[in-house]
Design a protein around this motif. Structure first.
Motif, PDB file in Angstrom:
ATOM      1  N   GLY A 330     -19.369 -40.943  43.834  1.00  0.00           N
ATOM      2  CA  GLY A 330     -19.471 -42.033  44.830  1.00  0.00           C
ATOM      3  C   GLY A 330     -20.838 -42.847  44.877  1.00  0.00           C
ATOM      4  N   VAL A 331     -21.707 -42.653  43.849  1.00  0.00           N
ATOM      5  CA  VAL A 331     -22.607 -43.388  43.611  1.00  0.00           C
ATOM      6  C   VAL A 331     -22.503 -44.756  42.915  1.00  0.00           C
ATOM      7  CG1 VAL A 331     -25.194 -43.576  42.958  1.00  0.00           C
ATOM      8  CG2 VAL A 331     -24.207 -41.234  43.719  1.00  0.00           C
ATOM      9  N   GLN A 332     -22.677 -45.939  43.481  1.00  0.00           N
ATOM     10  CA  GLN A 332     -22.422 -47.218  42.841  1.00  0.00           C
ATOM     11  C   GLN A 332     -23.236 -47.613  41.437  1.00  0.00           C
ATOM     12  OE1 GLN A 332     -21.954 -50.506  45.665  1.00  0.00           O
ATOM     13  NE2 GLN A 332     -21.288 -51.797  43.932  1.00  0.00           N
ATOM     14  N   TYR A 333     -24.677 -47.289  41.896  1.00  0.00           N
ATOM     15  CA  TYR A 333     -25.585 -47.976  40.844  1.00  0.00           C
ATOM     16  C   TYR A 333     -26.443 -46.736  40.128  1.00  0.00           C
ATOM     17  CZ  TYR A 333     -24.963 -52.044  43.660  1.00  0.00           C
ATOM     18  OH  TYR A 333     -24.436 -53.017  44.208  1.00  0.00           O
ATOM     19  N   THR A 334     -26.233 -46.640  38.913  1.00  0.00           N
ATOM     20  CA  THR A 334     -26.720 -45.512  38.026  1.00  0.00           C
ATOM     21  C   THR A 334     -27.242 -46.244  36.749  1.00  0.00           C
ATOM     22  OG1 THR A 334     -25.025 -45.012  36.628  1.00  0.00           O
ATOM     23  CG2 THR A 334     -24.998 -43.911  38.837  1.00  0.00           C
ATOM     24  N   LYS A 335     -28.235 -45.501  36.089  1.00  0.00           N
ATOM     25  CA  LYS A 335     -28.935 -46.048  35.034  1.00  0.00           C
ATOM     26  C   LYS A 335     -29.701 -44.955  34.114  1.00  0.00           C
ATOM     27  CE  LYS A 335     -30.440 -49.791  32.957  1.00  0.00           C
ATOM     28  NZ  LYS A 335     -29.768 -51.047  32.473  1.00  0.00           N
ATOM     29  N   VAL A 336     -29.285 -45.078  32.730  1.00  0.00           N
ATOM     30  CA  VAL A 336     -29.668 -44.247  32.003  1.00  0.00           C
ATOM     31  C   VAL A 336     -30.954 -44.788  31.156  1.00  0.00           C
ATOM     32  CG1 VAL A 336     -29.447 -42.471  29.956  1.00  0.00           C
ATOM     33  CG2 VAL A 336     -27.778 -42.871  31.658  1.00  0.00           C
ATOM     34  N   ILE A 337     -32.227 -44.278  31.293  1.00  0.00           N
ATOM     35  CA  ILE A 337     -33.393 -44.836  30.328  1.00  0.00           C
ATOM     36  C   ILE A 337     -33.866 -43.920  29.444  1.00  0.00           C
ATOM     37  CG2 ILE A 337     -33.787 -46.478  32.546  1.00  0.00           C
ATOM     38  CD1 ILE A 337     -36.224 -44.483  33.135  1.00  0.00           C
ATOM     39  N   ARG A 338     -34.736 -44.426  28.463  1.00  0.00           N
ATOM     40  CA  ARG A 338     -35.404 -43.779  27.467  1.00  0.00           C
ATOM     41  C   ARG A 338     -36.863 -43.529  27.804  1.00  0.00           C
ATOM     42  NH1 ARG A 338     -32.697 -47.491  24.601  1.00  0.00           N
ATOM     43  NH2 ARG A 338     -34.642 -48.414  24.210  1.00  0.00           N
ATOM     44  N   ASN A 339     -37.465 -42.537  27.228  1.00  0.00           N
ATOM     45  CA  ASN A 339     -38.813 -42.214  27.385  1.00  0.00           C
ATOM     46  C   ASN A 339     -39.741 -43.576  27.115  1.00  0.00           C
ATOM     47  OD1 ASN A 339     -38.499 -39.594  27.908  1.00  0.00           O
ATOM     48  ND2 ASN A 339     -39.249 -39.049  25.832  1.00  0.00           N
ATOM     49  N   GLY A 340     -40.548 -43.947  28.164  1.00  0.00           N
ATOM     50  CA  GLY A 340     -41.401 -45.136  27.996  1.00  0.00           C
ATOM     51  C   GLY A 340     -40.859 -46.402  28.920  1.00  0.00           C
ATOM     52  N   GLN A 341     -39.329 -46.332  29.177  1.00  0.00           N
ATOM     53  CA  GLN A 341     -38.868 -47.418  29.872  1.00  0.00           C
ATOM     54  C   GLN A 341     -39.213 -47.255  31.405  1.00  0.00           C
ATOM     55  OE1 GLN A 341     -34.989 -47.265  28.550  1.00  0.00           O
ATOM     56  NE2 GLN A 341     -35.142 -48.928  27.340  1.00  0.00           N
ATOM     57  N   MET A 342     -39.354 -48.535  32.045  1.00  0.00           N
ATOM     58  CA  MET A 342     -39.806 -48.422  33.238  1.00  0.00           C
ATOM     59  C   MET A 342     -38.498 -49.239  34.298  1.00  0.00           C
ATOM     60  SD  MET A 342     -43.702 -49.518  33.322  1.00  0.00           S
ATOM     61  CE  MET A 342     -43.658 -50.944  32.242  1.00  0.00           C
ATOM     62  N   LEU A 343     -38.245 -48.493  35.284  1.00  0.00           N
ATOM     63  CA  LEU A 343     -37.050 -48.972  36.167  1.00  0.00           C
ATOM     64  C   LEU A 343     -37.565 -49.369  37.423  1.00  0.00           C
ATOM     65  CD1 LEU A 343     -33.873 -48.668  35.864  1.00  0.00           C
ATOM     66  CD2 LEU A 343     -34.235 -46.614  37.431  1.00  0.00           C
ATOM     67  N   GLY A 344     -36.982 -50.639  37.815  1.00  0.00           N
ATOM     68  CA  GLY A 344     -37.305 -51.026  38.869  1.00  0.00           C
ATOM     69  C   GLY A 344     -36.144 -51.112  40.096  1.00  0.00           C
ATOM     70  N   VAL A 345     -36.639 -50.689  41.511  1.00  0.00           N
ATOM     71  CA  VAL A 345     -35.397 -50.448  42.229  1.00  0.00           C
ATOM     72  C   VAL A 345     -36.012 -51.717  43.331  1.00  0.00           C
ATOM     73  CG1 VAL A 345     -34.175 -49.394  44.033  1.00  0.00           C
ATOM     74  CG2 VAL A 345     -34.779 -48.207  41.772  1.00  0.00           C
ATOM     75  N   HIS A 346     -34.988 -52.401  43.833  1.00  0.00           N
ATOM     76  CA  HIS A 346     -35.496 -53.645  44.768  1.00  0.00           C
ATOM     77  C   HIS A 346     -35.674 -53.102  45.902  1.00  0.00           C
ATOM     78  CE1 HIS A 346     -33.880 -57.442  42.307  1.00  0.00           C
ATOM     79  NE2 HIS A 346     -34.638 -56.815  41.810  1.00  0.00           N
ATOM     80  N   ASP A 347     -36.327 -53.789  46.903  1.00  0.00           N
ATOM     81  CA  ASP A 347     -36.773 -53.248  48.214  1.00  0.00           C
ATOM     82  C   ASP A 347     -35.634 -53.408  49.107  1.00  0.00           C
ATOM     83  OD1 ASP A 347     -39.769 -55.361  48.608  1.00  0.00           O
ATOM     84  OD2 ASP A 347     -39.352 -53.470  47.594  1.00  0.00           O
ATOM     85  N   ARG A 348     -35.387 -52.483  49.993  1.00  0.00           N
ATOM     86  CA  ARG A 348     -34.143 -52.177  50.848  1.00  0.00           C
ATOM     87  C   ARG A 348     -34.224 -53.100  51.744  1.00  0.00           C
ATOM     88  NH1 ARG A 348     -35.579 -46.948  54.728  1.00  0.00           N
ATOM     89  NH2 ARG A 348     -37.563 -47.762  55.466  1.00  0.00           N
ATOM     90  N   ARG A 349     -32.899 -53.572  52.189  1.00  0.00           N
ATOM     91  CA  ARG A 349     -32.587 -54.524  53.427  1.00  0.00           C
ATOM     92  C   ARG A 349     -33.060 -53.782  54.731  1.00  0.00           C
ATOM     93  NH1 ARG A 349     -27.326 -57.581  51.777  1.00  0.00           N
ATOM     94  NH2 ARG A 349     -28.291 -58.823  50.114  1.00  0.00           N
ATOM     95  N   ASN A 350     -32.654 -52.403  54.953  1.00  0.00           N
ATOM     96  CA  ASN A 350     -32.821 -51.526  56.071  1.00  0.00           C
ATOM     97  C   ASN A 350     -32.985 -50.284  55.585  1.00  0.00           C
ATOM     98  OD1 ASN A 350     -30.111 -50.722  56.037  1.00  0.00           O
ATOM     99  ND2 ASN A 350     -29.464 -52.714  56.815  1.00  0.00           N
TER     100      ASN A 350
END
Length: 574
Positions: A330-350
């Protein structure tokens, strides 16, 4: 940590649970890096500040005691990192997986969850450590009156250690440890109040042979076939502390880590050839994983209900499989990254929602691989000469010492010395050795010795020591290439048998330079510019070698590092 901590800002605090902190303290004290004010111990559910985050450790179960996941709360959303975990419903130490805390943070809202992916491809659930305790008990009791029991396991697994202790008590056996890491972890557990065994009750390794085999249980390191481990050394009869007997039972209470398969099976074959019986394999119920299986991963995903999911800790294929499982849960947003890659998650609305499409890559760190030589030496591959070490291990090394014998000297009227007219032969006493090379029962050494003597004899008797070293080195390299197709590191150390001869050569060279300068000033100026890093003939500058290269040369040259030449000779010629 002895290499990571010095690289941090000295004001950076370091947090850990009680058991982990005892291990850290011992390691830091070995390197004189322990700072009581900087290292801080936390308790479960105790919140503390970490920069912009409020951190809360939450109890999880694992193969070592006192493990936790982390909740990081901030004004922009909550982050959850599970750490290494599984769900053990009946843990040996009674410290159960804190479902309530995970469910509570799920109700608060989680912007990002990161979770262990090690066993995502394993269906079902892990078995409890309590079940393993029964399996060990059964195996130990089945060997009553038949000889010693030898158990190998991961040294950090205190739960397994408690199971072994209960089995030994039930069988009336005393316990002996063979392997330093076992004592290290037991001492840390003792200081933290978690030790399943009193160290004072252990049988010293020196007294093992004096014990009745039917009353002894030996716990040893080496479950992964490590080359210098006690069990691996015993498998080839090279251990001073442990000698295997036909009547022994080996209880393999561990998992073969992928990549160690070949050496573990080689060790087990060696043990079997020496006679001991071996109990290992999933059917024996002697081991359980400390990492959650697929159904446990699914359960916690549904408890936490994160808005974004980032799988961690596992091969890339495992991370992808865990990402797919999160989507199925049930998780809508997932991501797989490699070593060294930087992931951003936007600010929440609430507190419960975030903008769609709020998870993306924002950059990549320039990672540098650092190596450690097993002690204090740490740095890049270049700094630790990894390539050079590899080449030496494959190609070997040749070291030749030359006592250069120049023509006889005669004293001039001005009390200076010069070579006797008519004598033009240069000779040398050659001492030669090799390391890490096939020498064909000494034949290669003889060829090298003869080639060095011949090479010296063909040179100008007034040639400098540096040029003599270069010429002889080239000859020895060609001999090695032609003899056994090897390109060893060749080090030549030449010195004057008669120091006065060196003075004559240096004076002669100075006179020649002065005569050249007087006859051709422009040429002399170009040589001077080249030596000082200037430009000559309008072309690119001839700069001296970089300082790093010079250091490597000095380190490799026994003339500058006398200790490097004291490894002994295979064959010496005078």
């Amino acid at each position: 940590m002895p290499w990571v901590v010095p690289a941090l800002d000295p004001r950076t605090p370091i947090y850990a649970g009680g058991f982990a902190m005892e291990l850290i303290k011992r390691r830091m004290q070995e390197f004189n890096l322990w700072d009581e004010s900087r290292f801080r111990t936390f308790s479960m559910r105790e919140r503390f500040e970490l920069g912009p985050f409020e951190c809360e450790p939450i109890r999880v179960t694992h193969s070592i005691p006192d493990c936790c996941g982390l909740i990081l709360r901030s004004a922009y959303g909550n982050i959850v990192h599970t750490g290494d975990w599984k769900i053990d419903e009946t843990p040996i130490d009674g410290e159960v997986f804190d479902r309530d805390a995970w469910e509570q943070i799920g109700k608060e809202g989680v912007a990002l969850m990161m979770s262990d992916s090690t066993n995502v491809l394993s269906p079902g659930r892990t078995i409890s450590e309590s079940e393993v305790q029964k399996g060990i008990m059964e195996r130990v009791l089945s060997h009553q009156g038949k000889g010693r029991v030898i158990c190998t396991q991961f040294a950090s697994n205190m739960h397994r250690m408690e199971s072994v202790k209960k089995a030994a008590d039930a069988a009336g056996r005393k316990i002996a440890f063979i392997g330093m890491s076992l004592n290290t972890y037991l001492e840390a557990a003792m200081r933290d109040g978690r030790a399943p065994i009193d160290p004072r009750e252990l049988v010293p390794p020196s007294q093992i042979d004096a014990c009745d085999p039917n009353e002894l249980l030996i716990v040893t390191t080496g479950s992964q076939g490590e080359p210098r481990s006690a069990l691996n050394m015993a498998s080839v009869d090279r251990s001073h502390s442990l000698k295997l007997n036909d009547s022994d039972l080996l209880v393999y209470s561990a998992k073969v880590i992928p990549g160690n398969d070949t050496r573990v099976m080689k060790m087990m074959n060696n043990i079997a050839q020496r006679g001991p019986k071996i109990a290992m394999g999933r059917g024996e119920l002697l081991h359980t994983s400390g990492h959650a299986y697929r159904d446990e991963l699914d359960e916690v995903l549904k408890l936490v209900k994160p808005q974004h999911f980032l799988p961690v800790h596992g091969e890339y294929a495992f991370l992808c499989a865990h990402s797919e499982l999160a989507q199925e849960s049930g998780v809508q947003y997932t991501k797989v990254i490699r070593n060294g890659q930087m992931l951003g998650v936007h600010d929440r609305r609430n507190g419960r929602e975030v903008s769609s499409g709020s998870m993306h890559l924002i950059g990549e760190a320039q990672l540098i691989t650092l190596f450690n030589d097993g002690n204090k030496g740490t740095g890049t591959a270049e700094e630790l000469a990894v390539h050079e070490r590899t080449m030496l291990s494959v190609e070997g090394i040749v070291i030749a010492a030359l006592d250069v014998i120049r023509p006889a000297l005669q004293q001039r009227a001005d009390e200076d010395y010069e070579f006797t007219p008519g004598e033009h032969r240069l000779r040398a006493n050659v001492r030669l050795t090799t390391r890490g090379m096939w020498v064909d029962q000494g034949r290669l050494l003889q060829r090298l010795h003869q080639a060095a003597e011949t090479a010296v004899g063909r040179l100008d008797p007034e040639l400098s020591l540096g040029m003599i070293e270069r010429n002889v080195g080239d000859v020895l390299r060609r001999i090695c290439k032609g003899y056994n197709d090897r390109r060893p590191e060749v080090i030549i150390i030449a010195h004057e048998l008669d120091p006065r001869a060196g003075v004559v050569v240096r004076n002669r060279n100075k006179r020649l330079e002065a005569e050249t300068a007087a006859a051709n000033p422009a040429r002399a100026q170009r040589r001077s510019a080249a030596r000082s890093g200037g430009r000559g003939r309008g072309g690119p500058s001839s700069r001296p070698a970089p300082e790093k290269v010079l250091k490597q040369r000095r380190a490799a040259n026994p003339r500058d590092n006398p200790d490097a030449a004291r490894s002994g000779d295979d064959l010496a010629f005078d």
